[in-house]
Design a protein around this motif. Structure first.
Motif, PDB file in Angstrom:
ATOM      1  N   TRP A 104      20.361  -1.894 -45.572  1.00 28.89           N
ATOM      2  CA  TRP A 104      21.618  -2.412 -46.089  1.00 28.89           C
ATOM      3  C   TRP A 104      22.306  -3.215 -44.982  1.00 28.89           C
ATOM      4  O   TRP A 104      21.935  -3.109 -43.813  1.00 28.89           O
ATOM      5  N   THR A 105      23.269  -4.006 -45.362  1.00 27.36           N
ATOM      6  CA  THR A 105      24.075  -4.744 -44.403  1.00 27.36           C
ATOM      7  C   THR A 105      25.551  -4.472 -44.691  1.00 27.36           C
ATOM      8  O   THR A 105      25.912  -4.055 -45.794  1.00 27.36           O
ATOM      9  N   HIS A 106      26.371  -4.712 -43.708  1.00 28.81           N
ATOM     10  CA  HIS A 106      27.806  -4.435 -43.821  1.00 28.81           C
ATOM     11  C   HIS A 106      28.447  -5.239 -44.954  1.00 28.81           C
ATOM     12  O   HIS A 106      29.330  -4.758 -45.649  1.00 28.81           O
ATOM     13  N   TRP A 139      25.451  -4.500 -31.496  1.00 29.11           N
ATOM     14  CA  TRP A 139      25.263  -4.044 -32.873  1.00 29.11           C
ATOM     15  C   TRP A 139      25.053  -2.538 -32.975  1.00 29.11           C
ATOM     16  O   TRP A 139      24.263  -1.949 -32.248  1.00 29.11           O
ATOM     17  N   ASP A 140      25.724  -1.916 -33.936  1.00 25.16           N
ATOM     18  CA  ASP A 140      25.574  -0.496 -34.244  1.00 25.16           C
ATOM     19  C   ASP A 140      25.043  -0.413 -35.676  1.00 25.16           C
ATOM     20  O   ASP A 140      25.799  -0.565 -36.641  1.00 25.16           O
ATOM     21  N   ALA A 141      23.738  -0.171 -35.805  1.00 27.52           N
ATOM     22  CA  ALA A 141      23.104  -0.159 -37.126  1.00 27.52           C
ATOM     23  C   ALA A 141      23.656   0.944 -38.022  1.00 27.52           C
ATOM     24  O   ALA A 141      23.662   0.794 -39.248  1.00 27.52           O
ATOM     25  N   GLU A 142      24.116   2.036 -37.447  1.00 27.03           N
ATOM     26  CA  GLU A 142      24.709   3.104 -38.253  1.00 27.03           C
ATOM     27  C   GLU A 142      26.000   2.628 -38.923  1.00 27.03           C
ATOM     28  O   GLU A 142      26.305   3.023 -40.043  1.00 27.03           O
ATOM     29  N   LYS A 143      26.727   1.768 -38.222  1.00 21.89           N
ATOM     30  CA  LYS A 143      28.013   1.286 -38.716  1.00 21.89           C
ATOM     31  C   LYS A 143      27.892  -0.001 -39.535  1.00 21.89           C
ATOM     32  O   LYS A 143      28.587  -0.168 -40.531  1.00 21.89           O
ATOM     33  N   TYR A 144      26.992  -0.911 -39.098  1.00 23.22           N
ATOM     34  CA  TYR A 144      26.921  -2.248 -39.699  1.00 23.22           C
ATOM     35  C   TYR A 144      25.635  -2.533 -40.463  1.00 23.22           C
ATOM     36  O   TYR A 144      25.484  -3.604 -41.031  1.00 23.22           O
ATOM     37  N   GLY A 145      24.704  -1.608 -40.485  1.00 19.05           N
ATOM     38  CA  GLY A 145      23.464  -1.819 -41.214  1.00 19.05           C
ATOM     39  C   GLY A 145      22.478  -2.683 -40.444  1.00 19.05           C
ATOM     40  O   GLY A 145      22.530  -2.772 -39.221  1.00 19.05           O
TER      41      GLY A 145
END
Length: 163
Positions: A104-106, A139-145
């Motif tokens: 997913w993406t933000h 980038w934080d993938a947990e936060k922004y996908g």
């Protein structure tokens, strides 16, 4: 009634979407622009941002439509998506769907509304200047996908930085 302008574009024509976009815009009385200007770009994804930056500052709504997207519900006008949007709102992005592998993406920057204001212009000008290598490190993938390596990441970063 809200006036909406539809714009799309790409570095080169890849699909027959322009005919679809033009027919949709015509059916609803919207202006339509397909931007295929030749530009020196750091990334082909920057083409979208340049097309947005070249819009006039007139406080009217635009709908960006990626060149690989098509209008499928030709009878549905865009104004309905702006009903209930607070007056101070200047951009409206869809939340990204979750893909079959769970990615997913933000937000989705493939189709979105923006108001042609100076503050939106300034936002995209700042986003254009951001370096994707620096954004990738932040980038934080947990936060922004997922990191998509394009304009979407620059937009998310600028939103996070500018509040």
């Amino acid at each position: 009634m809200t006036q909406v302008h539809v714009i799309s574009g790409c570095t080169k024509k890849r699909f027959e979407s322009e005919a679809n976009h033009r027919a949709y815009a015509g059916a609803h009385g919207y202006s339509y622009q397909f931007d295929a200007k030749l530009r020196e770009l750091k990334s082909p994804y920057d083409h979208k941002v340049y097309a947005i930056l070249e819009q006039p500052i007139d406080n009217e709504w635009c709908f960006w439509m990626d060149d690989d997207a098509f209008f499928m519900q030709m009878e549905t006008p865009l104004e309905g998506f702006l009903k209930g949007v607070p007056k101070h709102t200047k951009m409206v992005f869809a939340k990204s769907p979750i893909n079959p592998t769970g990615g997913w993406t933000h937000l989705s920057s493939g189709n979105f509304f923006f108001k042609r204001t100076q503050s939106v212009h300034d936002f995209f000008a700042r986003a254009l200047e951001h370096d994707l290598v620096m954004i990738r490190e932040w980038w934080d993938a947990e936060k922004y996908g997922m990191f998509t390596k394009g304009d979407q990441d620059k937009i998310v970063y600028e939103l996070a930085q500018s509040g």
